[in-house]
Design a protein around this motif. Sequence first.
Motif, PDB file in Angstrom:
ATOM      1  N   ASN A   5       0.849  -1.172   0.000  1.00  0.00           N
ATOM      2  CA  ASN A   5       0.000   0.000   0.000  1.00  0.00           C
ATOM      3  C   ASN A   5       0.886   1.223   0.000  1.00  0.00           C
ATOM      4  OD1 ASN A   5       0.748   0.511   2.796  1.00  0.00           O
ATOM      5  ND2 ASN A   5      -0.604  -1.201   3.304  1.00  0.00           N
ATOM      6  N   ASN A   6       0.253   2.389  -0.088  1.00  0.00           N
ATOM      7  CA  ASN A   6       1.015   3.632  -0.192  1.00  0.00           C
ATOM      8  C   ASN A   6       1.900   3.878   1.015  1.00  0.00           C
ATOM      9  OD1 ASN A   6      -0.086   4.211  -2.690  1.00  0.00           O
ATOM     10  ND2 ASN A   6      -1.821   5.345  -1.834  1.00  0.00           N
ATOM     11  N   LEU A   7       1.399   3.539   2.223  1.00  0.00           N
ATOM     12  CA  LEU A   7       2.178   3.779   3.430  1.00  0.00           C
ATOM     13  C   LEU A   7       3.424   2.903   3.458  1.00  0.00           C
ATOM     14  CD1 LEU A   7       2.600   5.062   6.172  1.00  0.00           C
ATOM     15  CD2 LEU A   7       1.107   3.294   7.169  1.00  0.00           C
ATOM     16  N   SER A   8       3.274   1.597   3.188  1.00  0.00           N
ATOM     17  CA  SER A   8       4.430   0.701   3.221  1.00  0.00           C
ATOM     18  C   SER A   8       5.430   1.067   2.134  1.00  0.00           C
ATOM     19  CB  SER A   8       3.985  -0.760   3.065  1.00  0.00           C
ATOM     20  OG  SER A   8       3.369  -0.969   1.811  1.00  0.00           O
ATOM     21  N   ASN A   9       4.931   1.478   0.963  1.00  0.00           N
ATOM     22  CA  ASN A   9       5.821   1.893  -0.119  1.00  0.00           C
ATOM     23  C   ASN A   9       6.622   3.128   0.292  1.00  0.00           C
ATOM     24  OD1 ASN A   9       6.574   1.553  -3.088  1.00  0.00           O
ATOM     25  ND2 ASN A   9       5.935   3.699  -3.043  1.00  0.00           N
ATOM     26  N   SER A  10       5.947   4.098   0.927  1.00  0.00           N
ATOM     27  CA  SER A  10       6.622   5.318   1.366  1.00  0.00           C
ATOM     28  C   SER A  10       7.668   5.028   2.441  1.00  0.00           C
ATOM     29  CB  SER A  10       5.593   6.318   1.913  1.00  0.00           C
ATOM     30  OG  SER A  10       4.691   6.699   0.902  1.00  0.00           O
ATOM     31  N   LEU A  11       7.333   4.117   3.370  1.00  0.00           N
ATOM     32  CA  LEU A  11       8.286   3.736   4.408  1.00  0.00           C
ATOM     33  C   LEU A  11       9.508   3.066   3.796  1.00  0.00           C
ATOM     34  CD1 LEU A  11       5.887   2.357   7.183  1.00  0.00           C
ATOM     35  CD2 LEU A  11       7.354   4.384   7.348  1.00  0.00           C
ATOM     36  N   GLY A  12       9.274   2.161   2.849  1.00  0.00           N
ATOM     37  CA  GLY A  12      10.378   1.466   2.198  1.00  0.00           C
ATOM     38  C   GLY A  12      11.296   2.427   1.461  1.00  0.00           C
ATOM     39  N   VAL A  13      10.710   3.360   0.714  1.00  0.00           N
ATOM     40  CA  VAL A  13      11.494   4.362  -0.018  1.00  0.00           C
ATOM     41  C   VAL A  13      12.298   5.218   0.955  1.00  0.00           C
ATOM     42  CG1 VAL A  13      11.354   6.428  -1.455  1.00  0.00           C
ATOM     43  CG2 VAL A  13       9.959   4.426  -2.016  1.00  0.00           C
ATOM     44  N   SER A  14      11.671   5.629   2.046  1.00  0.00           N
ATOM     45  CA  SER A  14      12.348   6.478   3.037  1.00  0.00           C
ATOM     46  C   SER A  14      13.541   5.761   3.666  1.00  0.00           C
ATOM     47  CB  SER A  14      11.361   6.897   4.130  1.00  0.00           C
ATOM     48  OG  SER A  14      10.302   7.655   3.586  1.00  0.00           O
ATOM     49  N   PHE A  15      13.352   4.496   4.056  1.00  0.00           N
ATOM     50  CA  PHE A  15      14.437   3.736   4.653  1.00  0.00           C
ATOM     51  C   PHE A  15      15.576   3.522   3.659  1.00  0.00           C
ATOM     52  CE2 PHE A  15      11.435   2.084   8.025  1.00  0.00           C
ATOM     53  CZ  PHE A  15      12.188   2.522   9.101  1.00  0.00           C
ATOM     54  N   ALA A  16      15.247   3.204   2.407  1.00  0.00           N
ATOM     55  CA  ALA A  16      16.281   2.946   1.404  1.00  0.00           C
ATOM     56  C   ALA A  16      17.091   4.205   1.102  1.00  0.00           C
ATOM     57  CB  ALA A  16      15.656   2.396   0.129  1.00  0.00           C
ATOM     58  N   LEU A  17      16.414   5.347   0.991  1.00  0.00           N
ATOM     59  CA  LEU A  17      17.120   6.604   0.743  1.00  0.00           C
ATOM     60  C   LEU A  17      17.960   7.009   1.946  1.00  0.00           C
ATOM     61  CD1 LEU A  17      14.368   8.676  -1.131  1.00  0.00           C
ATOM     62  CD2 LEU A  17      16.396   7.573  -2.110  1.00  0.00           C
ATOM     63  N   VAL A 256      14.894  -1.796  -3.558  1.00  0.00           N
ATOM     64  CA  VAL A 256      15.787  -1.258  -2.524  1.00  0.00           C
ATOM     65  C   VAL A 256      17.167  -0.975  -3.127  1.00  0.00           C
ATOM     66  CG1 VAL A 256      16.990  -1.761  -0.359  1.00  0.00           C
ATOM     67  CG2 VAL A 256      14.569  -2.355  -0.617  1.00  0.00           C
ATOM     68  N   GLN A 257      17.672  -1.906  -3.929  1.00  0.00           N
ATOM     69  CA  GLN A 257      18.997  -1.716  -4.524  1.00  0.00           C
ATOM     70  C   GLN A 257      19.020  -0.524  -5.475  1.00  0.00           C
ATOM     71  OE1 GLN A 257      21.785  -3.062  -3.735  1.00  0.00           O
ATOM     72  NE2 GLN A 257      20.961  -4.527  -2.278  1.00  0.00           N
ATOM     73  N   VAL A 258      17.970  -0.348  -6.252  1.00  0.00           N
ATOM     74  CA  VAL A 258      17.921   0.799  -7.163  1.00  0.00           C
ATOM     75  C   VAL A 258      17.867   2.108  -6.388  1.00  0.00           C
ATOM     76  CG1 VAL A 258      16.528   1.994  -8.900  1.00  0.00           C
ATOM     77  CG2 VAL A 258      16.943  -0.442  -9.118  1.00  0.00           C
ATOM     78  N   LEU A 259      17.074   2.143  -5.334  1.00  0.00           N
ATOM     79  CA  LEU A 259      17.003   3.349  -4.506  1.00  0.00           C
ATOM     80  C   LEU A 259      18.356   3.679  -3.896  1.00  0.00           C
ATOM     81  CD1 LEU A 259      13.565   2.654  -2.827  1.00  0.00           C
ATOM     82  CD2 LEU A 259      14.117   4.702  -4.146  1.00  0.00           C
ATOM     83  N   GLU A 260      19.118   2.654  -3.527  1.00  0.00           N
ATOM     84  CA  GLU A 260      20.429   2.895  -2.919  1.00  0.00           C
ATOM     85  C   GLU A 260      21.471   3.320  -3.957  1.00  0.00           C
ATOM     86  OE1 GLU A 260      21.802  -0.008  -0.150  1.00  0.00           O
ATOM     87  OE2 GLU A 260      19.963   0.039   1.035  1.00  0.00           O
ATOM     88  N   LEU A 261      21.102   3.277  -5.251  1.00  0.00           N
ATOM     89  CA  LEU A 261      21.976   3.827  -6.278  1.00  0.00           C
ATOM     90  C   LEU A 261      22.070   5.348  -6.167  1.00  0.00           C
ATOM     91  CD1 LEU A 261      20.980   1.790  -9.486  1.00  0.00           C
ATOM     92  CD2 LEU A 261      23.085   1.602  -8.179  1.00  0.00           C
ATOM     93  N   SER A 262      21.207   5.943  -5.358  1.00  0.00           N
ATOM     94  CA  SER A 262      21.256   7.391  -5.147  1.00  0.00           C
ATOM     95  C   SER A 262      22.407   7.795  -4.233  1.00  0.00           C
ATOM     96  CB  SER A 262      19.927   7.881  -4.553  1.00  0.00           C
ATOM     97  OG  SER A 262      19.673   7.251  -3.297  1.00  0.00           O
ATOM     98  N   GLU A 263      23.179   6.824  -3.751  1.00  0.00           N
ATOM     99  CA  GLU A 263      24.294   7.128  -2.842  1.00  0.00           C
ATOM    100  C   GLU A 263      25.258   8.183  -3.393  1.00  0.00           C
ATOM    101  OE1 GLU A 263      28.234   4.846  -1.105  1.00  0.00           O
ATOM    102  OE2 GLU A 263      26.407   3.672  -1.408  1.00  0.00           O
ATOM    103  N   PRO A 264      25.668   8.111  -4.699  1.00  0.00           N
ATOM    104  CA  PRO A 264      26.578   9.157  -5.209  1.00  0.00           C
ATOM    105  C   PRO A 264      26.008  10.561  -5.104  1.00  0.00           C
ATOM    106  CG  PRO A 264      26.518   7.277  -6.705  1.00  0.00           C
ATOM    107  CD  PRO A 264      25.424   7.069  -5.705  1.00  0.00           C
ATOM    108  N   THR A 298      10.041   2.802  -8.561  1.00  0.00           N
ATOM    109  CA  THR A 298       9.209   2.825  -7.359  1.00  0.00           C
ATOM    110  C   THR A 298       7.744   3.111  -7.674  1.00  0.00           C
ATOM    111  OG1 THR A 298       9.868   5.143  -7.021  1.00  0.00           O
ATOM    112  CG2 THR A 298      11.045   3.468  -5.768  1.00  0.00           C
ATOM    113  N   ASN A 299       7.413   3.099  -8.978  1.00  0.00           N
ATOM    114  CA  ASN A 299       6.021   3.245  -9.403  1.00  0.00           C
ATOM    115  C   ASN A 299       5.397   4.563  -8.971  1.00  0.00           C
ATOM    116  OD1 ASN A 299       5.904   0.680 -10.633  1.00  0.00           O
ATOM    117  ND2 ASN A 299       5.498  -0.279  -8.657  1.00  0.00           N
ATOM    118  N   LEU A 300       6.236   5.599  -8.873  1.00  0.00           N
ATOM    119  CA  LEU A 300       5.684   6.917  -8.546  1.00  0.00           C
ATOM    120  C   LEU A 300       5.136   7.597  -9.796  1.00  0.00           C
ATOM    121  CD1 LEU A 300       8.401   8.249  -6.083  1.00  0.00           C
ATOM    122  CD2 LEU A 300       6.215   7.178  -5.554  1.00  0.00           C
TER     123      LEU A 300
END
Length: 311
Positions: A5-17, A256-264, A298-300
């Motif tokens: 759902n939207n809440l779990s997706n938002s939590l996952g994105v937040s943790f990964a970033l 999660v791995q794609v979101l963590e590509l934002s590290e640079p 992330t299907n945004l």
Amino acid sequence: MKPHNNLSNSLGVSFALAAAALNATIGIFSVLLMNTGLKSNDIAFLKTIIAFVLLSALLSKTPKRMQYQHLITTEFVGSSNKRVMWTVAICAFLGIFTLFVFETKAYEYGNPANVVVVLMAAATISATLFSALLLKEKLLLSTILGILLAVTGIFVISWTSSVNLNLIFFASLAGSGYGLFSVLMQRFGLQGGIYLTKYLLLFGSVFLFIPFIVTFEPINIGYPSVLGLLGLATFPTILGFYCTTSALKYLPASKVQVLELSEPLFAMFFVWLILHEAATMRFWVGACLVILGVITITNLSKKPTLVNSNK
């Protein structure tokens, strides 16, 4: 397996970033520690064991039985403690030991920026493929397109002209192990969070002790080394692993791995903030590609078209 759902997706994105931002501090602390004379094997083992000791002290009042209960998801309740510890050990071997050993080996053959690019790309591809094979997750057009955009972005940001086949080989092994780690966490039903982080660090310390003792030389640890190790143990190690494992509770490993590509992107921000170095046009082009890839996977954006489904 995970609520969608939207809440779990938002939590996952937040943790990964958050994990990506925390991992971006590794370079700052590592440079400080290298300048004090510590070797990479020393840094890896010491920061891991320090992180484990800190977490153990923090959780010392929590009964061991309760800690074990928080290591697995509800669908795996009833598994023996021995079975759970074996699964945690396997994940620690891939996510901590394998990542460190092969990443360090890759640094011997070329520019660190190239190592990071290959490692991150391999981790993302590995997580995507093993998710389809082991977790039977659907492979969507958004997943494929998002990975291509984000990986292209980090290549634009970090890639340099000199490259060695040995570098590609060892960095790919490191990244592939890390990607498989994130998938096996979900396959084994491990519950991400502070308790799992503690036991991952425990087994990681045991594994990393081997290269540490093999290459051991007398170590002079002064005040700057202590501060650097504490920073490295706290931010990218404890908090970074906590955020990564927490993100895996809400999102598939590939996302999660794609979101963590934002590290640079976070690393460049820290360089600008601390060293006052301005970003180049090449960085901004790459950053736009990474962000576009993250939004896509992330299907945004618009609902993606189904490409393939493993049943």
